[in-house]
Design a protein around this motif. Structure first.
Motif, PDB file in Angstrom:
ATOM      1  N   ILE A 148       0.836  -1.197   0.000  1.00 45.17           N
ATOM      2  CA  ILE A 148       0.000   0.000   0.000  1.00 45.17           C
ATOM      3  C   ILE A 148       0.874   1.251   0.000  1.00 45.17           C
ATOM      4  O   ILE A 148       1.642   1.486   0.938  1.00 45.17           O
ATOM      5  CB  ILE A 148      -0.961   0.012   1.205  1.00 45.17           C
ATOM      6  N   VAL A 149       0.758   2.006  -1.080  1.00 35.40           N
ATOM      7  CA  VAL A 149       1.404   3.310  -1.197  1.00 35.40           C
ATOM      8  C   VAL A 149       0.381   4.314  -0.704  1.00 35.40           C
ATOM      9  O   VAL A 149      -0.700   4.435  -1.279  1.00 35.40           O
ATOM     10  CB  VAL A 149       1.801   3.608  -2.663  1.00 35.40           C
ATOM     11  N   ILE A 150       0.701   5.027   0.372  1.00 32.55           N
ATOM     12  CA  ILE A 150      -0.305   5.889   0.999  1.00 32.55           C
ATOM     13  C   ILE A 150       0.287   7.204   1.469  1.00 32.55           C
ATOM     14  O   ILE A 150       1.416   7.262   1.943  1.00 32.55           O
ATOM     15  CB  ILE A 150      -1.001   5.156   2.182  1.00 32.55           C
ATOM     16  N   GLY A 151      -0.508   8.230   1.303  1.00 34.11           N
ATOM     17  CA  GLY A 151      -0.204   9.550   1.827  1.00 34.11           C
ATOM     18  C   GLY A 151      -1.519  10.222   2.163  1.00 34.11           C
ATOM     19  O   GLY A 151      -2.572   9.843   1.647  1.00 34.11           O
ATOM     20  N   MET A 152      -1.457  11.214   3.023  1.00 32.47           N
ATOM     21  CA  MET A 152      -2.683  11.894   3.452  1.00 32.47           C
ATOM     22  C   MET A 152      -2.423  13.386   3.576  1.00 32.47           C
ATOM     23  O   MET A 152      -1.274  13.818   3.641  1.00 32.47           O
ATOM     24  CB  MET A 152      -3.155  11.317   4.792  1.00 32.47           C
ATOM     25  N   VAL A 153      -3.505  14.153   3.636  1.00 31.96           N
ATOM     26  CA  VAL A 153      -3.371  15.573   3.946  1.00 31.96           C
ATOM     27  C   VAL A 153      -3.560  15.741   5.445  1.00 31.96           C
ATOM     28  O   VAL A 153      -4.116  14.872   6.121  1.00 31.96           O
ATOM     29  CB  VAL A 153      -4.362  16.435   3.135  1.00 31.96           C
ATOM     30  N   TYR A 177       3.647  -1.175   3.866  1.00 29.90           N
ATOM     31  CA  TYR A 177       3.286   0.203   3.557  1.00 29.90           C
ATOM     32  C   TYR A 177       4.471   1.010   3.047  1.00 29.90           C
ATOM     33  O   TYR A 177       5.615   0.812   3.476  1.00 29.90           O
ATOM     34  CB  TYR A 177       2.681   0.879   4.799  1.00 29.90           C
ATOM     35  N   TYR A 178       4.152   1.936   2.157  1.00 25.56           N
ATOM     36  CA  TYR A 178       5.110   2.870   1.579  1.00 25.56           C
ATOM     37  C   TYR A 178       4.513   4.255   1.826  1.00 25.56           C
ATOM     38  O   TYR A 178       3.670   4.722   1.067  1.00 25.56           O
ATOM     39  CB  TYR A 178       5.306   2.589   0.087  1.00 25.56           C
ATOM     40  N   PHE A 179       4.924   4.882   2.924  1.00 29.86           N
ATOM     41  CA  PHE A 179       4.356   6.157   3.344  1.00 29.86           C
ATOM     42  C   PHE A 179       5.003   7.277   2.533  1.00 29.86           C
ATOM     43  O   PHE A 179       6.221   7.324   2.382  1.00 29.86           O
ATOM     44  CB  PHE A 179       4.572   6.367   4.837  1.00 29.86           C
ATOM     45  N   THR A 180       4.178   8.170   2.026  1.00 35.49           N
ATOM     46  CA  THR A 180       4.680   9.226   1.156  1.00 35.49           C
ATOM     47  C   THR A 180       3.829  10.470   1.315  1.00 35.49           C
ATOM     48  O   THR A 180       2.934  10.510   2.161  1.00 35.49           O
ATOM     49  CB  THR A 180       4.728   8.741  -0.316  1.00 35.49           C
ATOM     50  N   THR A 208       7.951   1.720   5.126  1.00 30.08           N
ATOM     51  CA  THR A 208       9.030   2.674   4.954  1.00 30.08           C
ATOM     52  C   THR A 208       8.468   3.997   4.438  1.00 30.08           C
ATOM     53  O   THR A 208       7.359   4.042   3.927  1.00 30.08           O
ATOM     54  CB  THR A 208      10.067   2.137   3.952  1.00 30.08           C
ATOM     55  N   SER A 209       9.245   5.073   4.581  1.00 33.30           N
ATOM     56  CA  SER A 209       8.786   6.374   4.105  1.00 33.30           C
ATOM     57  C   SER A 209       9.593   6.807   2.886  1.00 33.30           C
ATOM     58  O   SER A 209      10.776   6.488   2.755  1.00 33.30           O
ATOM     59  CB  SER A 209       8.876   7.419   5.220  1.00 33.30           C
ATOM     60  N   ALA A 220       9.375   1.748  -5.248  1.00 31.39           N
ATOM     61  CA  ALA A 220       9.806   0.812  -4.203  1.00 31.39           C
ATOM     62  C   ALA A 220       8.806  -0.333  -4.073  1.00 31.39           C
ATOM     63  O   ALA A 220       9.199  -1.501  -3.950  1.00 31.39           O
ATOM     64  CB  ALA A 220       9.951   1.545  -2.874  1.00 31.39           C
ATOM     65  N   ALA A 221       7.507  -0.005  -4.099  1.00 28.03           N
ATOM     66  CA  ALA A 221       6.481  -1.051  -4.020  1.00 28.03           C
ATOM     67  C   ALA A 221       6.582  -1.972  -5.228  1.00 28.03           C
ATOM     68  O   ALA A 221       6.490  -3.200  -5.098  1.00 28.03           O
ATOM     69  CB  ALA A 221       5.091  -0.419  -3.943  1.00 28.03           C
TER      70      ALA A 221
END
Length: 201
Positions: free
Chosen positions: A107-112, A130-133, A158-159, A169-170
């Protein structure tokens, strides 16, 4: 309704059977709302034929340019993106992700930073990598902050400084039988679709 590949098949009492191009679980409620609105428009004198309904639901992305709503953009591995970003939208996404057959979930995820981040993170599957971005907007939550908050919710990963590097990366960590999901924010999906062009099915 039932899922059929990347679409939904609707069996209705008044409108017969038709295919909805949008395959997300949340579309069941959206479709019920739209059909109710069609009933009211017909009562008000508008002519809306069965063919209009079939075409509208079956070609909504082509007709409107809508992108990023449970949109499958790749195969081997399966790559899906969705713009759902609040607790209601994420609950549908999380349920749908749990129902997909894949060897591993990435899961590639980012949020506001103005959303209920804790509630969203608690709904996501803990079995995923997870791939935090972060998206390229001022409101984007820093990827390291997101990773810290996610860790508190039992999510590991990872970030990455931008969506492209997180997705790469994913992709590098995936096999053909895995699933990569990109989402968490409309801005994340927009950044993703700006560089990634859907594969031909």
């Amino acid at each position: 309704s039932r899922s059929e590949g990347n679409t939904r098949v609707y069996e209705t009492l008044h409108y017969g059977s038709f295919i909805g191009e949008l395959g997300g679980l949340c579309q069941e409620k959206n479709t019920a709302t739209i059909l109710t609105a069609i009933d009211e428009l017909r009562k008000a004198g508008y002519t809306i034929a069965q063919e209009h309904i079939r075409i509208g639901f079956g070609q909504v992305c082509k007709l409107t340019g809508l992108r990023g709503r449970w949109q499958q953009v790749g195969m081997s591995p399966t790559i899906i993106c969705d713009t759902g970003h609040n607790t209601g939208g994420i609950s549908y996404i999380a349920d749908q992700l749990r129902g997909i057959q894949a060897d591993k979930l990435h899961i590639v995820i980012g949020m506001v930073n103005d959303k209920d981040i804790h509630s969203v993170l608690r709904q996501l599957p803990q079995c995923a990598t997870y791939y935090f971005t972060k998206a390229n907007v001022k409101r984007a939550l820093d990827e390291h902050t997101l990773q810290t908050l996610a860790k508190e919710a039992g999510l590991r990963g990872t970030s990455w400084p931008d969506v492209r590097s997180a997705f790469q990366a994913a992709r590098q960590s995936s096999t053909k039988k895995d699933l990569i999901f990109v989402g968490g924010s409309t801005f994340i999906v927009a950044d993703f679709l700006a560089f990634y062009h859907p594969e031909q099915a």
